[in-house]
Each structure stands twice: as structure tokens, then as C-alpha cells.
Design a protein around this motif. Structure first.
Motif, PDB file in Angstrom:
ATOM      1  N   GLU A  53      13.997  -3.754 -39.165  1.00 13.23           N
ATOM      2  CA  GLU A  53      14.943  -2.684 -38.845  1.00 13.23           C
ATOM      3  C   GLU A  53      16.131  -2.757 -39.802  1.00 13.23           C
ATOM      4  O   GLU A  53      16.622  -3.836 -40.122  1.00 13.23           O
ATOM      5  N   LEU A  54      16.577  -1.617 -40.259  1.00 12.92           N
ATOM      6  CA  LEU A  54      17.672  -1.567 -41.226  1.00 12.92           C
ATOM      7  C   LEU A  54      18.941  -2.133 -40.597  1.00 12.92           C
ATOM      8  O   LEU A  54      19.421  -1.621 -39.576  1.00 12.92           O
ATOM      9  N   ASN A  62      22.813  -2.874 -39.735  1.00  9.13           N
ATOM     10  CA  ASN A  62      23.937  -1.939 -39.668  1.00  9.13           C
ATOM     11  C   ASN A  62      24.793  -1.986 -40.924  1.00  9.13           C
ATOM     12  O   ASN A  62      25.333  -0.967 -41.362  1.00  9.13           O
ATOM     13  N   ARG A  67      23.103   0.188 -43.304  1.00 10.33           N
ATOM     14  CA  ARG A  67      23.030   1.580 -42.872  1.00 10.33           C
ATOM     15  C   ARG A  67      24.255   2.366 -43.330  1.00 10.33           C
ATOM     16  O   ARG A  67      24.183   3.565 -43.595  1.00 10.33           O
ATOM     17  N   VAL A 113      23.603   3.925 -46.879  1.00 13.69           N
ATOM     18  CA  VAL A 113      22.407   4.732 -47.148  1.00 13.69           C
ATOM     19  C   VAL A 113      22.783   6.102 -47.705  1.00 13.69           C
ATOM     20  O   VAL A 113      23.654   6.795 -47.170  1.00 13.69           O
ATOM     21  N   PRO A 119      21.527   9.711 -47.879  1.00 17.22           N
ATOM     22  CA  PRO A 119      20.530  10.438 -47.071  1.00 17.22           C
ATOM     23  C   PRO A 119      19.548  11.226 -47.934  1.00 17.22           C
ATOM     24  O   PRO A 119      19.838  11.610 -49.070  1.00 17.22           O
ATOM     25  N   ASN A 161      11.808  -2.986 -47.434  1.00 16.60           N
ATOM     26  CA  ASN A 161      11.855  -2.879 -45.965  1.00 16.60           C
ATOM     27  C   ASN A 161      12.361  -4.152 -45.301  1.00 16.60           C
ATOM     28  O   ASN A 161      12.285  -4.287 -44.077  1.00 16.60           O
ATOM     29  N   TRP A 216      14.574   2.523 -48.933  1.00 20.14           N
ATOM     30  CA  TRP A 216      14.244   1.865 -47.659  1.00 20.14           C
ATOM     31  C   TRP A 216      13.399   2.839 -46.862  1.00 20.14           C
ATOM     32  O   TRP A 216      13.824   3.953 -46.588  1.00 20.14           O
ATOM     33  N   GLU A 217      12.220   2.400 -46.479  1.00 19.42           N
ATOM     34  CA  GLU A 217      11.243   3.288 -45.852  1.00 19.42           C
ATOM     35  C   GLU A 217      11.835   4.053 -44.676  1.00 19.42           C
ATOM     36  O   GLU A 217      12.416   3.467 -43.755  1.00 19.42           O
ATOM     37  N   ASN A 218      11.677   5.387 -44.726  1.00 18.87           N
ATOM     38  CA  ASN A 218      12.053   6.303 -43.646  1.00 18.87           C
ATOM     39  C   ASN A 218      13.551   6.336 -43.345  1.00 18.87           C
ATOM     40  O   ASN A 218      13.947   6.882 -42.313  1.00 18.87           O
ATOM     41  N   GLU A 219      14.371   5.773 -44.209  1.00 20.65           N
ATOM     42  CA  GLU A 219      15.812   5.754 -43.961  1.00 20.65           C
ATOM     43  C   GLU A 219      16.599   6.489 -45.036  1.00 20.65           C
ATOM     44  O   GLU A 219      17.486   7.272 -44.739  1.00 20.65           O
TER      45      GLU A 219
END
Length: 466
Positions: free
Chosen positions: A178-179, A181, A184, A187, A189, A204, A241-244
């Protein structure tokens, strides 16, 4: 007088509408083509802005029609204005950097060498009291054993700055993590990304435990992608980062800090550049998200204003700064023992300083706005294209294909002429799609016959003899 062949071959009782049959057939055959061509073009003209790739196609055509390495083109979707911005080198546009050097602490001011989390907490607290607002730690923020309360204290001191940045190594593993915080926050977008990102390295996992807690003022960038081979000439600036979204490197975050740009303001055009906001510098990248390292010598770092970490405690009067210091402090280890904790080499650190002063950026007051062509003019262009499509339908198969290709190619000189003469731009997507639809629509051709042939091939009438 000898009658003409026409008069002798066509009986007097042939209706007049038979003579006009060829023209009426052409009108009936080409009318659906005209209507469908116009309707497809008008549909794109009025509703194309709801399809994301069509405005991108329009601005890409503007770039292709006016290619220039010294200009960038931005589309304002609300006002439908394309702005051409002139790029120039502006060395004084960003904030200055200052170096905070971590030595081997010969006077033993701090608890340990390399510094412990508590040492960093004391160091940053003192630096904040001297007016520093922005700090980038290029040393590793992970320690053996349980750092516990001291790591929490360091997280609190980092959050006191307007912006604090640390480095983390990333990798790609079989099990996605999990990414965190703290990442995050950094990131970029997907909505800010254009182009294909399949060649950008995918990650990942964080290779080392992230012991520092996340905060709205604390950002993290990657210092290394352990699952990707390193290059001596190219440096990755982003990873996926996958899916983020995209994670920036520590170098990219340093440049963002220098120009007060947040990750939400960064615009990425894969294979071309990374823009640090609309008015910020443009970072050139290749399809892998890498930038070419400049030929820099580490000794150029010596030109930067420097403070030793122990002087913050032992010589407070000499290290005193203004109430608010706009400079960005780069924390870097130079001692024989402490430099093993560096996440950036001197060459990479020197490259950050070079890029902060030598990257091109839009020059204020040098932009040229191009407004959208009036709606009536777009409709006239579509009307002309629909008429041309009907004309092309009468050509031979090869001639028809060639005519459509030439018509599509002529749209670009038209676009360039309109931009140069009137400072307006044309929605190229509407006429291009109209031409494409017209090319797809077949027109059933009727075998050409004369009125005489039509009469003589009709059903013969019986002849009555007296």
C-alpha cells in the motif's frame, strides 16, 4: 434542311424528365453523402469537447503546424484559447539553495555519527528557529533498531517547516505494498499526464521501512529504483506506482520546491517534458522518464553558501539568518563516516543546482493568445468539405483516395495561415473526422447512358399495321 442526328434519333414523344434523369440521379446519390459528412463534422464541432482526446488532437495539430523548440502551447478549455509561450533561460526565477553539511562531528556536539533521529530533530529545530522554511534531506532517513520516540520527534520537527522533503528507495516486487502516506503527498495524478507511460519504470514497494510519519508539509521522492538498472548518463525523474500515479524523484521535488510548485500543478507529457506548473521550468525527459545528466563537476558545490551542522549549536551568532529565510536548505553528508548515508551523489546534487538555473521557462509577457475561430467560420469550412467530398465521389477509386489525402493535408497549411493572419485557430478534429467519414461512405454509381440509349433500351412498343 437535313435534320440533326439528335432530332432524328429521339422521337418527339420522349418526356422532358427523361432528358434530366442523369442530373437528378446524381443529386439523389450525393445528397446522403453531403448530409452525413456535415452531420459528423457538426457533431464533433459541438460535442467534441466532451471527448478528452479530441481537444488534445487539436492542440497537437497546432504544435505540428507551427513546430518550435522554443515555444509551448497551452489550451484553456473554458475560453477555448491556445496560448503560445516563449521559453527562455531564467536563472533568477527560483529560490536559492544553501548547503547544510553533516560532518563526522569532531567536537562531538551530537549524540552519534552518523546522526541519530534525535540528532536530526535537534538540528532541524535549531535551523527552524533561525528562520529556515524549506529543507531537503538528501541523507537516508532510516536506522537500524527501533527508533521509536526519537523518530516521532523527528517527524514533528519536519512538519514544522513549510515544506520538508526526504528520499526513499523504491522497487517493484511480487506483492504490491500500500502506498505510504508520506509518498501519497508527492503523487502526480493521472489527470496531469499526457502520452504513453508504459515505458516509465513501475514500482509498488518501498525498499526500506518508512519510519517517518506522513504530514501535509512532508514530501518524499525516490532516490533510487532498485528494480531498474542504473545509468551513468541518464537519471530517472519519475516512476509509476501502480494504480496511484507518478512518483517524482528527489531531484524533481527539489526543483518543485525551488519554484513553489505542488505535485498537483506538475504537468507530464511522456517522452517530451515535465512542466513545473504553467509558468515554471520545463524539464526535458525521454520515453522512460529520464533526463540526461549534465557534465558537472562536484567542486561546483563549493560555490554554494554552506553551514556546518555542528555550527548551528556551537556558533549560533555566525549561523543566524533573517526572521524568514527563503532559501532551500540541502542537508548533505560530507564526513568520511557520515557520507555513507547520502542518497544523492555529489554529481547528482550538482545537477540539481545546474537545472535550477539553466532550465527553460515561459518568459513573462512573451505569450501569444490564439482564440478559437468563430462558429460560423467553422461551419463554412465543414460545408466546403462536404461539397468537396461529393465532388471526389465522382472520381475513379485511386483518384478519390488521393483527393481525400490531399484535402486532409491541406488543412494544416490552412491552420497555419489562419494563425498567422488572424491569430485564431481551427478545430482540426472536426474537418478531419468529416473527411474520414466521407471517405468511408460509398456512393453507388449509375452506369452512364444517354437519353437516346435509355429510350432505345426501353420495352419496345407494338407496331400496328393498317
Amino acid at each position: 434542311m437535313t435534320p440533326s442526328s439528335t432530332e432524328t434519333d429521339i422521337p418527339a414523344d420522349v418526356p422532358v424528365n427523361k432528358r434530366r434523369l442523369g442530373k437528378s440521379y446524381k443529386l439523389t446519390a450525393y445528397l446522403p453523402l453531403f448530409i452525413l459528412t456535415m452531420m459528423s463534422g457538426l457533431a464533433v464541432l459541438f460535442f467534441g469537447h466532451h471527448i478528452s482526446f479530441l481537444p488534445d488532437l487539436d492542440i497537437s495539430c497546432v504544435r505540428a503546424a507551427t513546430p518550435s523548440k522554443d515555444r509551448l502551447y497551452d489550451l484553456d478549455r473554458d475560453t477555448k484559447t491556445i496560448t503560445a509561450r516563449l521559453l527562455t533561460i531564467q536563472p533568477d526565477a527560483g529560490r536559492n539553495f544553501r548547503m547544510l553539511e553533516i560532518t563526522d562531528d569532531p567536537d562531538q556536539v551530537y549524540e552519534s555519527t552518523p546522526p541519530s533521529p534525535l540528532d536530526y530533530a535537534v538540528m532541524l529545530h535549531t535551523l527552524k528557529e533561525k528562520g529556515a522554511e524549506n529543507i531537503i534531506l538528501t541523507t537516508r532517513m532510516s536506522w537500524d533498531g527501533d527508533s521509536g520516540l526519537s523518530a516521532d520527534a523527528l517527524s514533528i520537527k519536519l512538519s514544522a517547516f513549510n515544506r520538508a522533503t526526504i528520499a526513499l528507495p523504491l522497487t517493484r516486487g511480487s506483492t504490491a505494498q500500500e502506498l505510504p502516506n508520506i509518498l501519497r503527498q508527492s503523487v502526480i495524478p493521472f489527470s496531469n499526464i499526457r502520452g504513453n507511460i508504459r515505458l516509465i519504470p513501475v514500482v509498488n514497494q518501498v525498499a526500506l521501512p518508512a519510519v517517518l510519519a506522513g504530514n501535509k508539509n512532508v514530501y518524499a521522492g525516490f532516490s533510487k529504483i532498485e528494480s531498474t538498472p542504473e545509468s551513468s548518463d541518464f537519471l530517472p525523474m519519475i516512476c509509476h506506482w501502480e494504480n496511484e500515479g507518478l512518483i517524482p524523484s528527489l531531484e524533481l521535488l527539489a526543483l518543485m520546491n525551488a519554484h513553489s510548485v505542488t505535485p498537483a500543478e506538475v504537468l507530464v507529457r511522456s517522452g517530451r517534458h515535465i512542466r513545473l506548473g504553467i509558468e515554471g521550468p520545463v524539464v526535458p525527459i525521454n520515453s522512460y522518464g529520464e533526463i540526461l545528466l549534465p557534465e558537472m563537476r562536484p567542486h561546483q558545490l563549493h560555490k554554494m553558501p554552506t553551514i556546518k551542522a555542528e555550527d548551528l549549536i556551537t556558533r549560533p551568532s555566525e549561523t543566524k539568518t533573517a526572521a524568514t529565510d527563503p532559501s532551500i536548505y540541502l542537508v548533505h553528508a560530507v564526513g568520511e563516516k557520515s557520507k555513507a548515508t547520502n542518497t544523492l551523489s555529489p554529481r547528482r546534487l550538482a545537477a540539481v543546482i545546474n537545472w535550477s538555473q539553466n532550465l527553460p521557462a515561459p518568459e513573462p509577457g512573451k505569450s501569444i493568445p490564439y482564440h478559437r475561430l468563430p462558429l460560423w467560420a467553422d461551419i463554412v469550412i465543414l460545408f466546403d468539405i462536404a461539397l468537396a467530398a461529393c465532388w471526389f465521389a465522382g472520381f475513379t477509386r485511386s483518384g478519390r483516395h488521393l483527393a481525400f489525402v490531399l484535402a486532409a493535408a491541406l488543412i494544416f497549411p490552412l491552420l497555419l495561415s489562419v494563425m498567422d493572419i488572424t491569430q485564431h485557430w481551427i478545430s482540426v478534429s472536426a474537418p478531419l473526422i468529416a473527411l474520414f467519414m466521407a471517405w468511408l461512405i460509398p456512393v453507388k454509381k449509375r452506369k452512364h447512358t444517354t437519353t437516346i440509349q435509355e429510350y432505345h433500351t426501353a420495352s419496345p412498343k407494338p407496331v400496328l399495321r393498317a
